[in-house]
Design a protein around this motif. Structure first.
Motif: not given
Length: 188
Positions: A94-109
């Protein structure tokens, strides 16, 4: 630019949602945005990755060691790029995901998607990730119920400039790209 996508790995007779996921992958690649993800390559995520690879884009998968090994993407051909990172724990992932990205996209899940969205919102309001945009795709699979849920939390007041809801894939991707890069956006 990199965008982390949070979405479900199950597609239960959701043909239209699968087409939307593939269109998202196409749009990411077309806009030179690298996809970052951390789930098994199934359901919506599989369709998004296929969409990115169709347009010869870049994909990075972040996995806890020993997880999802059977679900990794097939060998990439053409000029597509695929990179893998492994972490020791889910928290490091989770830490890697947060740090590595410039933006976030949420779809159904499911609850995993909700957990990822919660982690992003927490880091945006309390941690070291100020100003990174979060786009939520509002369509058949992700109804308007998420926004009222989020407004119940006090921290919502800190997110209106970074968290937005759109139903059009192209507008959503363009807005993420513009906000993630700090440029003005004409779409959405």
């Amino acid at each position: 630019m990199r965008v982390t996508v949070c979405c479900g790995t199950c597609l239960e007779n959701e043909e239209k949602l699968a087409k939307t996921a593939r269109a998202i992958g196409n749009a990411l690649a077309k806009n030179h945005i690298e996809l970052v993800y951390c789930a098994p390559l199934a359901g919506l995520m599989r369709e998004i990755v296929k969409g990115v690879f169709e347009k010869e884009g870049a994909v990075t998968g972040i996995y806890p060691s020993g997880s999802f090994a059977e679900d990794l993407p097939p060998i990439v051909t053409g000029s597509s790029t695929y990179t893998e990172f492994y972490t020791d724990t889910r928290e490091e992932q989770t830490q890697q995901l947060l740090e590595m990205s410039d933006a976030y996209l949420v779809l159904p899940g499911g609850f995993g998607t909700l957990e990822e969205l919660s982690s992003v919102c927490t880091f945006l309001t309390l941690g070291p990730l100020p100003g990174k945009p979060i786009g939520v795709l509002v369509n058949e699979g992700l109804k308007d119920g998420l926004k009222p849920l989020l407004t119940m939390f006090e921290a919502w007041a800190e997110l209106p400039e970074t968290l937005f809801f759109l139903s059009d894939v192209e507008s959503l991707i363009q807005r993420l790209a513009a906000k993630g890069s700090g440029k003005e956006c004409l779409a959405g």
